[in-house]
Design a protein around this motif. Structure first.
Motif, PDB file in Angstrom:
ATOM      1  N   GLY A  49      50.050 -10.343 -82.710  1.00  0.00           N
ATOM      2  CA  GLY A  49      49.999 -10.025 -81.274  1.00  0.00           C
ATOM      3  C   GLY A  49      49.623  -8.581 -80.990  1.00  0.00           C
ATOM      4  O   GLY A  49      49.447  -8.208 -79.815  1.00  0.00           O
ATOM      5  N   GLY A  50      49.524  -7.744 -82.017  1.00  0.00           N
ATOM      6  CA  GLY A  50      49.092  -6.357 -81.820  1.00  0.00           C
ATOM      7  C   GLY A  50      50.186  -5.451 -81.266  1.00  0.00           C
ATOM      8  O   GLY A  50      49.856  -4.426 -80.650  1.00  0.00           O
ATOM      9  N   ALA A  51      51.467  -5.796 -81.496  1.00  0.00           N
ATOM     10  CA  ALA A  51      52.566  -4.963 -80.986  1.00  0.00           C
ATOM     11  C   ALA A  51      53.729  -5.039 -81.971  1.00  0.00           C
ATOM     12  O   ALA A  51      54.543  -5.974 -81.920  1.00  0.00           O
ATOM     13  CB  ALA A  51      52.994  -5.416 -79.596  1.00  0.00           C
ATOM     14  N   VAL A  52      53.786  -4.064 -82.868  1.00  0.00           N
ATOM     15  CA  VAL A  52      54.851  -4.008 -83.866  1.00  0.00           C
ATOM     16  C   VAL A  52      55.801  -2.857 -83.494  1.00  0.00           C
ATOM     17  O   VAL A  52      55.379  -1.690 -83.480  1.00  0.00           O
ATOM     18  CB  VAL A  52      54.275  -3.780 -85.275  1.00  0.00           C
ATOM     19  CG1 VAL A  52      55.406  -3.725 -86.297  1.00  0.00           C
ATOM     20  CG2 VAL A  52      53.265  -4.875 -85.626  1.00  0.00           C
ATOM     21  N   PRO A  53      57.076  -3.134 -83.191  1.00  0.00           N
ATOM     22  CA  PRO A  53      58.012  -2.060 -82.830  1.00  0.00           C
ATOM     23  C   PRO A  53      58.567  -1.363 -84.077  1.00  0.00           C
ATOM     24  O   PRO A  53      59.000  -2.003 -85.036  1.00  0.00           O
ATOM     25  CB  PRO A  53      59.122  -2.808 -82.080  1.00  0.00           C
ATOM     26  CG  PRO A  53      59.108  -4.190 -82.654  1.00  0.00           C
ATOM     27  CD  PRO A  53      57.677  -4.485 -83.028  1.00  0.00           C
ATOM     28  N   LEU A  54      58.523  -0.039 -84.052  1.00  0.00           N
ATOM     29  CA  LEU A  54      59.058   0.775 -85.133  1.00  0.00           C
ATOM     30  C   LEU A  54      59.967   1.856 -84.526  1.00  0.00           C
ATOM     31  O   LEU A  54      59.832   2.213 -83.352  1.00  0.00           O
ATOM     32  CB  LEU A  54      57.939   1.441 -85.936  1.00  0.00           C
ATOM     33  CG  LEU A  54      56.961   0.514 -86.666  1.00  0.00           C
ATOM     34  CD1 LEU A  54      55.852   1.343 -87.318  1.00  0.00           C
ATOM     35  CD2 LEU A  54      57.684  -0.313 -87.722  1.00  0.00           C
ATOM     36  N   ASP A  55      60.854   2.372 -85.357  1.00  0.00           N
ATOM     37  CA  ASP A  55      61.719   3.478 -84.954  1.00  0.00           C
ATOM     38  C   ASP A  55      61.511   4.643 -85.915  1.00  0.00           C
ATOM     39  O   ASP A  55      61.503   4.454 -87.146  1.00  0.00           O
ATOM     40  CB  ASP A  55      63.203   3.069 -84.976  1.00  0.00           C
ATOM     41  CG  ASP A  55      63.517   2.041 -83.913  1.00  0.00           C
ATOM     42  OD1 ASP A  55      63.047   2.199 -82.776  1.00  0.00           O
ATOM     43  OD2 ASP A  55      64.244   1.066 -84.221  1.00  0.00           O
ATOM     44  N   PHE A  56      61.366   5.822 -85.343  1.00  0.00           N
ATOM     45  CA  PHE A  56      61.249   7.037 -86.137  1.00  0.00           C
ATOM     46  C   PHE A  56      62.516   7.865 -85.927  1.00  0.00           C
ATOM     47  O   PHE A  56      62.938   8.116 -84.789  1.00  0.00           O
ATOM     48  CB  PHE A  56      60.017   7.853 -85.725  1.00  0.00           C
ATOM     49  CG  PHE A  56      59.917   9.188 -86.401  1.00  0.00           C
ATOM     50  CD1 PHE A  56      59.401   9.296 -87.681  1.00  0.00           C
ATOM     51  CD2 PHE A  56      60.355  10.342 -85.756  1.00  0.00           C
ATOM     52  CE1 PHE A  56      59.310  10.519 -88.314  1.00  0.00           C
ATOM     53  CE2 PHE A  56      60.268  11.567 -86.369  1.00  0.00           C
ATOM     54  CZ  PHE A  56      59.751  11.673 -87.659  1.00  0.00           C
ATOM     55  N   ALA A  57      63.153   8.301 -87.021  1.00  0.00           N
ATOM     56  CA  ALA A  57      64.394   9.082 -86.953  1.00  0.00           C
ATOM     57  C   ALA A  57      64.232  10.353 -87.768  1.00  0.00           C
ATOM     58  O   ALA A  57      63.700  10.333 -88.887  1.00  0.00           O
ATOM     59  CB  ALA A  57      65.572   8.272 -87.477  1.00  0.00           C
ATOM     60  N   GLY A  58      64.680  11.466 -87.198  1.00  0.00           N
ATOM     61  CA  GLY A  58      64.633  12.748 -87.888  1.00  0.00           C
ATOM     62  C   GLY A  58      65.926  13.524 -87.687  1.00  0.00           C
ATOM     63  O   GLY A  58      66.374  13.703 -86.553  1.00  0.00           O
ATOM     64  N   ASP A  59      66.533  13.957 -88.790  1.00  0.00           N
ATOM     65  CA  ASP A  59      67.720  14.810 -88.772  1.00  0.00           C
ATOM     66  C   ASP A  59      67.361  16.089 -89.524  1.00  0.00           C
ATOM     67  O   ASP A  59      67.174  16.067 -90.752  1.00  0.00           O
ATOM     68  CB  ASP A  59      68.916  14.122 -89.430  1.00  0.00           C
ATOM     69  CG  ASP A  59      69.377  12.903 -88.645  1.00  0.00           C
ATOM     70  OD1 ASP A  59      69.315  12.936 -87.407  1.00  0.00           O
ATOM     71  OD2 ASP A  59      69.781  11.909 -89.280  1.00  0.00           O
ATOM     72  N   ALA A 104      61.056   5.819 -80.300  1.00  0.00           N
ATOM     73  CA  ALA A 104      60.738   4.386 -80.290  1.00  0.00           C
ATOM     74  C   ALA A 104      59.221   4.240 -80.200  1.00  0.00           C
ATOM     75  O   ALA A 104      58.602   4.714 -79.230  1.00  0.00           O
ATOM     76  CB  ALA A 104      61.425   3.703 -79.120  1.00  0.00           C
ATOM     77  N   LEU A 105      58.623   3.610 -81.223  1.00  0.00           N
ATOM     78  CA  LEU A 105      57.172   3.473 -81.304  1.00  0.00           C
ATOM     79  C   LEU A 105      56.768   2.012 -81.227  1.00  0.00           C
ATOM     80  O   LEU A 105      57.506   1.118 -81.654  1.00  0.00           O
ATOM     81  CB  LEU A 105      56.640   4.068 -82.616  1.00  0.00           C
ATOM     82  CG  LEU A 105      57.075   5.506 -82.971  1.00  0.00           C
ATOM     83  CD1 LEU A 105      56.575   5.861 -84.364  1.00  0.00           C
ATOM     84  CD2 LEU A 105      56.561   6.475 -81.941  1.00  0.00           C
ATOM     85  N   VAL A 106      55.579   1.784 -80.739  1.00  0.00           N
ATOM     86  CA  VAL A 106      54.944   0.461 -80.793  1.00  0.00           C
ATOM     87  C   VAL A 106      53.522   0.675 -81.290  1.00  0.00           C
ATOM     88  O   VAL A 106      52.732   1.396 -80.653  1.00  0.00           O
ATOM     89  CB  VAL A 106      54.938  -0.236 -79.418  1.00  0.00           C
ATOM     90  CG1 VAL A 106      54.192  -1.575 -79.520  1.00  0.00           C
ATOM     91  CG2 VAL A 106      56.354  -0.470 -78.920  1.00  0.00           C
ATOM     92  N   VAL A 107      53.206   0.094 -82.472  1.00  0.00           N
ATOM     93  CA  VAL A 107      51.869   0.229 -83.055  1.00  0.00           C
ATOM     94  C   VAL A 107      51.188  -1.146 -83.053  1.00  0.00           C
ATOM     95  O   VAL A 107      51.843  -2.188 -82.928  1.00  0.00           O
ATOM     96  CB  VAL A 107      51.943   0.797 -84.485  1.00  0.00           C
ATOM     97  CG1 VAL A 107      52.564   2.194 -84.459  1.00  0.00           C
ATOM     98  CG2 VAL A 107      52.755  -0.112 -85.398  1.00  0.00           C
ATOM     99  N   ASP A 108      49.866  -1.117 -83.204  1.00  0.00           N
ATOM    100  CA  ASP A 108      49.133  -2.382 -83.120  1.00  0.00           C
ATOM    101  C   ASP A 108      49.033  -3.108 -84.451  1.00  0.00           C
ATOM    102  O   ASP A 108      48.774  -4.312 -84.492  1.00  0.00           O
ATOM    103  CB  ASP A 108      47.714  -2.138 -82.559  1.00  0.00           C
ATOM    104  CG  ASP A 108      46.897  -1.215 -83.441  1.00  0.00           C
ATOM    105  OD1 ASP A 108      47.495  -0.562 -84.346  1.00  0.00           O
ATOM    106  OD2 ASP A 108      45.678  -1.124 -83.237  1.00  0.00           O
TER     107      ASP A 108
END
Length: 259
Positions: free
Chosen positions: A202-212, A234-238
Motif C-alpha cells: 500500500g506504500g505506507a509503512v509506519p516506523l518509529d525513530f528513537a534517540g537518547d 513517528a515516520l511513514v515511508v513508502d
C-alpha cells in the motif's frame, strides 16, 4: 485555856471571802486536736518541721521536652528550604531573561535502506542510513553532545536496527546535519511479516525513530550538568526495499529532557 482554844477554833471555822479578781479560775480542760500532726516531728527548740522524706512519696522525675526542640529544627529546615527555593527561582528568572532559552529541534530528513531481508526463521535483518538534522536556535547557549548516545528504528515496537551519534559541540544558532548508520535484527513472526508486506504494497509503512543522547548545556562560560535529550519521531515511508530511494511521507518529532 478553854477560851483560847475556843477562839482559835472559831477563827479557823470562819469563812473568808475569796478574791476572784486576784486569782481567776482555770478554764476547764477540753480535748482538742494536736497542734502538730502525728506525721511531723519537733526540733530541739520545739518548732514544728516539715514531714520526713520517708513518710511522703517522691515526686516523679522530670522529663525533658523534646517536642519544642524538634519543632524549632523543623521550622528552621522549612525556612531554609523556602529561602533556597526563592534564590533558585530568582536565579532561574535572571538566566531566562538574559539568555532567552529555546528548545532545540530535530528531524529525520532522509532514510536509505542499505539492506533488508527476512530469513527462514522470520528474522528481519536491516541496515539503515539515517540523516538527522539538529538545530540550536539559541544565541547564547551551546550544546555538548557526549558519548553514550543511542539511536534506533522500530517497527510495531520491535527494534529493527540501532546505532549512535558521534560526540560534538553545537554552537550558538547552529544547524548540524548528521548521517548515522544503523544495523540490527528482530524476529517479527509470520503474522507481523504478513502485515508488513500488506503495508508495503500500500506504500505506507509506519516506523518509529528513537534517540537518547546525553548532553551538557553551556550558558555563557558555564557548563551545566549532564542531562539526557530524548527524541521521538513517528515516520511513514513508502517502502523498505534495499537500494531504492525511500520517500518519507510524514515525519513528526517530539523532544524532551530526562534528568
Amino acid at each position: 485555856m478553854a477560851s483560847k482554844h475556843g477562839v482559835g477554833i472559831a477563827d479557823h471555822q470562819r469563812i473568808h471571802p475569796a478574791d476572784i479578781e486576784a486569782h481567776p479560775p482555770h478554764p476547764p480542760v477540753t480535748a482538742t486536736a494536736p497542734l502538730v500532726p502525728r506525721e511531723t516531728w519537733r526540733s530541739d527548740k520545739g518548732d514544728p518541721e516539715y514531714p520526713r522524706r520517708g513518710d511522703l512519696p517522691l515526686p516523679p522525675p522530670k522529663r525533658r521536652r523534646r517536642g519544642g526542640c524538634c519543632c524549632r529544627l523543623l521550622c528552621c529546615a522549612i525556612c531554609a528550604a523556602l529561602v533556597l527555593a526563592v534564590a533558585l527561582a530568582v536565579t532561574a528568572g535572571v538566566l531566562y531573561l538574559v539568555f532567552d532559552p529555546k528548545l532545540p529541534s530535530y528531524s529525520v530528513d532522509r532514510l536509505r535502506v542499505a539492506a533488508f531481508g527476512v530469513d527462514a526463521n522470520l528474522t528481519a535483518r536491516a541496515t539503515f542510513d539515517v540523516t538527522v538534522t539538529a538545530t540550536n536556535p539559541n544565541k547564547g547557549i551551546g550544546i555538548y553532545y557526549e558519548q553514550g548516545s543511542r539511536l534506533s528504528v522500530l517497527y510495531a515496537g520491535y527494534e529493527l536496527c540501532e546505532g549512535s551519534l558521534p560526540a560534538f559541540y553545537q554552537g550558538h544558532r547552529n544547524t548540524t546535519v548528521l548521517a548515522v548508520g544503523l544495523t540490527g535484527a528482530a524476529r517479527l513472526g509470520s503474522e507481523l511479516m504478513r502485515e508488513l508486506l500488506r503495508q508495503e504494497q500500500g506504500g505506507a509503512v509506519p516506523l518509529d525513530f528513537a534517540g537518547d543522547v546525553p548532553v551538557r548545556v553551556k550558558l555563557g562560560r558555564f557548563k551545566l550538568w549532564k542531562v539526557t535529550s530524548r527524541v521521538r519521531c513517528a515516520l511513514v515511508v513508502d517502502s523498505l526495499n534495499a537500494n531504492v530511494q525511500i520517500k518519507i511521507r510524514s515525519s513528526s518529532c517530539k523532544f524532551s529532557f530526562k534528568l
